[in-house]
Design an enzyme around this catalytic site. Sequence first.
Site, PDB file in Angstrom:
ATOM      1  N   GLU A 129       0.832  -1.222   0.000  1.00 25.23           N
ATOM      2  CA  GLU A 129       0.000   0.000   0.000  1.00 25.23           C
ATOM      3  C   GLU A 129       0.856   1.258   0.000  1.00 25.23           C
ATOM      4  O   GLU A 129       0.539   2.259  -0.652  1.00 25.23           O
ATOM      5  CB  GLU A 129      -0.917  -0.023   1.230  1.00 25.23           C
ATOM      6  CG  GLU A 129      -1.911   1.105   1.309  1.00 25.23           C
ATOM      7  CD  GLU A 129      -2.958   1.065   0.197  1.00 25.23           C
ATOM      8  OE1 GLU A 129      -2.806   1.864  -0.736  1.00 25.23           O
ATOM      9  OE2 GLU A 129      -3.902   0.254   0.262  1.00 25.23           O
ATOM     10  N   GLU A 190      13.965  15.408  -3.813  1.00 27.11           N
ATOM     11  CA  GLU A 190      15.258  14.855  -3.418  1.00 27.11           C
ATOM     12  C   GLU A 190      16.377  15.743  -3.971  1.00 27.11           C
ATOM     13  O   GLU A 190      16.168  16.488  -4.935  1.00 27.11           O
ATOM     14  CB  GLU A 190      15.441  13.469  -4.067  1.00 27.11           C
ATOM     15  CG  GLU A 190      14.327  12.498  -3.830  1.00 27.11           C
ATOM     16  CD  GLU A 190      14.462  11.793  -2.496  1.00 27.11           C
ATOM     17  OE1 GLU A 190      15.536  11.878  -1.872  1.00 27.11           O
ATOM     18  OE2 GLU A 190      13.472  11.179  -2.079  1.00 27.11           O
ATOM     19  N   LYS A 205       4.632   3.347 -10.178  1.00 28.76           N
ATOM     20  CA  LYS A 205       3.360   3.318  -9.437  1.00 28.76           C
ATOM     21  C   LYS A 205       2.203   2.944 -10.370  1.00 28.76           C
ATOM     22  O   LYS A 205       1.320   2.163 -10.001  1.00 28.76           O
ATOM     23  CB  LYS A 205       3.114   4.678  -8.779  1.00 28.76           C
ATOM     24  CG  LYS A 205       4.149   4.997  -7.700  1.00 28.76           C
ATOM     25  CD  LYS A 205       4.097   6.463  -7.288  1.00 28.76           C
ATOM     26  CE  LYS A 205       5.149   6.792  -6.241  1.00 28.76           C
ATOM     27  NZ  LYS A 205       5.305   8.227  -6.019  1.00 28.76           N
TER      28      LYS A 205
HETATM   29  N1  HSE Z   1       9.345  11.040  -4.527  1.00 30.17           N
HETATM   30  C1  HSE Z   1       7.973  10.644  -4.624  1.00 30.17           C
HETATM   31  C2  HSE Z   1       7.081  11.884  -4.770  1.00 30.17           C
HETATM   32  C3  HSE Z   1       7.492   9.845  -3.445  1.00 30.17           C
HETATM   33  O1  HSE Z   1       7.596  12.994  -4.854  1.00 30.17           O
HETATM   34  O2  HSE Z   1       5.885  11.710  -4.841  1.00 30.17           O
HETATM   35  C4  HSE Z   1       8.074   8.466  -3.445  1.00 30.17           C
HETATM   36  O3  HSE Z   1       7.714   7.759  -4.579  1.00 30.17           O
END
Ligand code: HSE
Length: 427
Positions: A129, A190, A205
């Site tokens: 999930e 990041e 996803k």
């Molecule tokens: N880095 C992703 C985002 C979350 O900014 O939604 C982790 O998949």
Amino acid sequence: MESCPLGLFGWGTVGGGVIDVLARDGALIASRCGLAVHIKAIVTRTPSRVRSQGAGTAVVGTDPRLILEDPAIRIVLLMVGGTIEARDLCLAAIASGKHVVTANKALLAVHGDELFAKAFARGVGIAFEAAVAGGIPVIAALRDGLVANRIEAIYAILNGTCNFILSTMEHEGLGYQEALAQAQRLGYAEADPTMDTDGSDTAHKLALLARIAFNARIPLNRVRIEGIQRIGFLDIRSAHTMGARIKLLAVARQRADGLELRVAPTLVPLDHPLADVHKNYNGIYMVGDAAGPTLLVGQGAGPLPTASAVLADVVDVASGRYQQTARRFTFFQGGSEPTYLGESEEHTGSYARFVVPDRAGILAGITQVLSEHGVSVLSIHQGEPAAGRAMIEIVTHPLRGGAFLSAIEHIDRTGLTMEPTVCLRRL
Ligand code: HSE
């Protein structure tokens, strides 16, 4: 009260979030479902960091056997990124007969066929999930809540970093680099945001959602992936002119002739609910044949939202529900191989922005080529010309991607335009 000791592989934001949520809501979880959930062991390359940040009563070490050989630990939280070490640890946990709860979408998008099959054969579950849209319970909604539906389409904003950048460009009138820098300053992006901005995180996803929705294997190379790195403020403004907003949209659409799968910057009409998903939020718009459209919106990243999803999986697994699901649902065991439709077979409305010399006959030339390729224009806009250049923007009625792309290629090749034409899809 049943004790539910967990083993945690990897120490990062999610592990810290799980500890925080258990500290604030562990008693609530216990009172709701009779489970005393706690982290018993943590395996990480940096035990000193864990100790300095505080991990309650957990034993901390670097040797995976600390978790794998502890018979009391039935559930492993796999919070290691990447696909190599994470795959090894996942296989080791399965081989030890432990259930796996993970937020690692790349791992499952790339190695899901192998890992789900191994887990199925060993009688354990892999719950994920937290891998899609963080705190939004979309996997449960799709798998269980919408189980009686033929899913017709999923349109989703699945990356908070990209959505934050695009929203900030629009709301603050910034360029891409400035908006990215702001996202990094605020901790939404990041230090190396490549996997977010190039669309691959969203594609991972989407592959997981589509696997459940269409009961199908979704090889990543069947998903057309385009990121947001080339979107500039001009695109954002153009979208507005055309009554839309640009979103990095994941699309999985079942058609009679196959499955459309793509991640691409897309014009979302302002009156569509996904146009109102702003900042770092995620949104998933699913269309089922019985339920009709369903929209879920929430925080797709961050320690607490992700921990919320991880702990929901823990309760599901600890109570035995997840294992029943994993035994019953065929997507865990492989799934079908649908016809995957490529870009030329996509069927959408499209947008093109032509930069042209400001002289007679150019617009006629463009519309001539469009009509020769069967492209039907829905709306057209020309701004005030400046320095002998004009900008003509069109939105088309839905049509085959191949027809649209070859019309644009033809227009650019015949010298009607002064720059390569910018193209976007429209929802
Ligand atoms: N880095 C992703 C985002 C979350 O900014 O939604 C982790 O998949």
